[in-house]
Write a protein that holds these residues in place. Structure first.
Motif, PDB file in Angstrom:
ATOM      1  N   LEU A 109      42.161  40.931  51.201  1.00 29.48           N
ATOM      2  CA  LEU A 109      40.825  41.269  51.148  1.00 29.48           C
ATOM      3  C   LEU A 109      40.247  42.746  50.665  1.00 29.48           C
ATOM      4  O   LEU A 109      39.232  42.821  50.323  1.00 29.48           O
ATOM      5  CB  LEU A 109      40.542  41.026  52.864  1.00 29.48           C
ATOM      6  CG  LEU A 109      40.521  39.969  53.473  1.00 29.48           C
ATOM      7  CD1 LEU A 109      39.970  39.791  55.100  1.00 29.48           C
ATOM      8  CD2 LEU A 109      39.606  38.640  52.885  1.00 29.48           C
ATOM      9  N   PHE A 155      36.905  38.491  56.429  1.00 28.63           N
ATOM     10  CA  PHE A 155      36.299  38.051  55.355  1.00 28.63           C
ATOM     11  C   PHE A 155      34.675  38.178  55.563  1.00 28.63           C
ATOM     12  O   PHE A 155      34.165  38.540  54.751  1.00 28.63           O
ATOM     13  CB  PHE A 155      36.613  36.603  55.403  1.00 28.63           C
ATOM     14  CG  PHE A 155      35.891  35.718  54.125  1.00 28.63           C
ATOM     15  CD1 PHE A 155      36.225  35.909  52.707  1.00 28.63           C
ATOM     16  CD2 PHE A 155      34.837  34.983  54.418  1.00 28.63           C
ATOM     17  CE1 PHE A 155      35.492  35.124  51.818  1.00 28.63           C
ATOM     18  CE2 PHE A 155      34.045  34.407  53.269  1.00 28.63           C
ATOM     19  CZ  PHE A 155      34.475  34.696  52.048  1.00 28.63           C
ATOM     20  N   ASP A 185      38.051  35.342  45.783  1.00 25.45           N
ATOM     21  CA  ASP A 185      37.097  35.669  46.927  1.00 25.45           C
ATOM     22  C   ASP A 185      35.746  36.248  46.439  1.00 25.45           C
ATOM     23  O   ASP A 185      34.555  36.129  47.027  1.00 25.45           O
ATOM     24  CB  ASP A 185      37.696  36.760  47.946  1.00 25.45           C
ATOM     25  CG  ASP A 185      38.962  36.159  48.891  1.00 25.45           C
ATOM     26  OD1 ASP A 185      38.785  35.014  49.145  1.00 25.45           O
ATOM     27  OD2 ASP A 185      39.652  36.980  49.296  1.00 25.45           O
ATOM     28  N   GLY A 206      37.846  28.878  50.851  1.00 25.96           N
ATOM     29  CA  GLY A 206      38.803  30.043  50.686  1.00 25.96           C
ATOM     30  C   GLY A 206      40.063  29.768  51.877  1.00 25.96           C
ATOM     31  O   GLY A 206      41.055  30.246  51.535  1.00 25.96           O
ATOM     32  N   THR A 323      46.256  34.336  42.683  1.00 24.90           N
ATOM     33  CA  THR A 323      45.717  35.048  44.098  1.00 24.90           C
ATOM     34  C   THR A 323      47.309  35.406  44.635  1.00 24.90           C
ATOM     35  O   THR A 323      48.295  34.975  44.425  1.00 24.90           O
ATOM     36  CB  THR A 323      45.472  33.891  44.971  1.00 24.90           C
ATOM     37  OG1 THR A 323      44.171  33.317  44.737  1.00 24.90           O
ATOM     38  CG2 THR A 323      45.282  34.397  46.522  1.00 24.90           C
TER      39      THR A 323
END
Length: 335
Positions: A109, A155, A185, A206, A323
């Motif tokens: 994140l 998130f 993201d 997600g 990712t």
């Protein structure tokens, strides 16, 4: 004196101060140090040695691929009960035991977070600690569900930060890559800001595509059925692909980054016939049901190859860069 950074009501911090998860790690090290480290009796759990096991050793054992899931769940249920009954020491112990999972969430994140990484680390840890009070330990996969709660709160902080106005300064400066390329993201966050997706639709993509949460688990968290969740995701991904294709038309046709990213997207023509770019972006349907504030079609539609239910190459992961790994848990336990 440290420069001021806008945050969530916190005071200025010196640059050398550690992040919240680093503090949790240091506290955990102190708990398991010395001649009497914080421990559990392995005889109470099937599959563990019949002796007292320090928590740092116990964490390593639970992370092994050959550790039975029932053993992990039993240990985590015990840890959560101790945290609720005895408070601070065992709450810190829980945070230390979960650090490999929490660090992966925070790292991922923070890559897309425009502000101070301290804030997103703090939100991840807060989400985990809050879930310790409410998680149902009678259900399986206790740690993955705690990790999922931490991800949700982190998130939400990422979305809030991306929604905030961006300061602009005169003169030359670096610029973000042109949309729709970049971290997945950020692609989802942009789609929400442009009203292509709702927050719930971005959440299901997600969670199930990027974070490897089972659709069934996501549906259970939302108190809906797996079939409805699949429909919600399929509809959202169709609109997202149409949106990305539309964005690509405004880019330089000779841009190598755009060409590379577009090569991984299914074509709009590969979408279901009645879900072309125009109708997809319109996002309305005469017959829908409501799930958590999002619209879901009343019947299943044929899915294109790019947004199939299964497969490592399906969904949003085919757009943009790879990712990063989000956890150190065994693959079978990643939510």
């Amino acid at each position: 004196m440290a420069a001021h950074r806008p945050g969530r009501g916190r005071t200025d911090r010196a640059p050398e101060n550690v992040l919240p998860l680093d503090t949790a790690r240091e506290c955990f090290v102190l708990l398991v140090a010395g001649p009497q480290p914080l421990s559990l009796d392995g005889r109470a759990f099937r599959g563990l040695p019949h002796r007292t096991i320090p928590l740092d050793e116990l964490r390593d054992r639970l992370l092994r691929r050959n550790c039975p899931r029932r053993t992990r769940d039993a240990v985590w249920a015990h840890l959560v009960h101790r945290s609720r009954r005895e408070g601070a020491t065992w709450t810190l112990a829980c945070a230390g035991m979960a650090l490999p999972a929490l660090a992966g969430v925070a790292r991922r994140l923070a890559e897309g977070f425009p502000g101070d990484p301290f804030d997103v680390h703090a939100e991840v840890l807060t989400g985990f600690l809050g879930a310790l009070e409410t998680v149902d330990v009678a259900r399986p996969r206790v740690l993955p569900r705690l990790r999922w709660a931490a991800y949700r709160q982190g998130f939400a902080a990422l979305m809030e930060a991306l929604d905030a106005p961006t300061p602009a300064a005169p003169g030359f400066r670096s610029a973000a890559p042109r949309p729709p390329w970049g971290h997945p993201d950020l692609v989802l966050a942009r789609a929400v800001r442009e009203s292509v997706l709702t927050r719930t639709e971005a959440d299901v993509i997600g969670a199930t595509r990027l974070d490897k949460v089972a659709v069934e688990d996501w549906a259970a968290q939302r108190h809906t059925t797996p079939n409805a969740a699949y429909k919600l995701r399929r509809r959202a991904e169709a609109r997202l692909i149409a949106f990305l294709h539309g964005e690509a038309q405004d880019n330089d046709p000779n841009d190598p980054v755009a060409l590379s990213a577009m090569g991984g997207l299914p074509s709009v023509s590969a979408l279901p016939a009645r879900r072309n770019a125009v109708s997809a972006l319109a996002g309305s349907s005469p017959s829908v049901v409501d799930i958590g504030g999002s619209r879901v079609p009343d019947r299943a539609e044929e899915s294109s190859i790019g947004v199939a239910k299964k497969g490592a190459d399906s969904g949003l992961l085919r757009c943009g860069s790879t990712t990063p790994a989000s956890t150190s848990l065994p693959a079978s336990e990643v939510p």
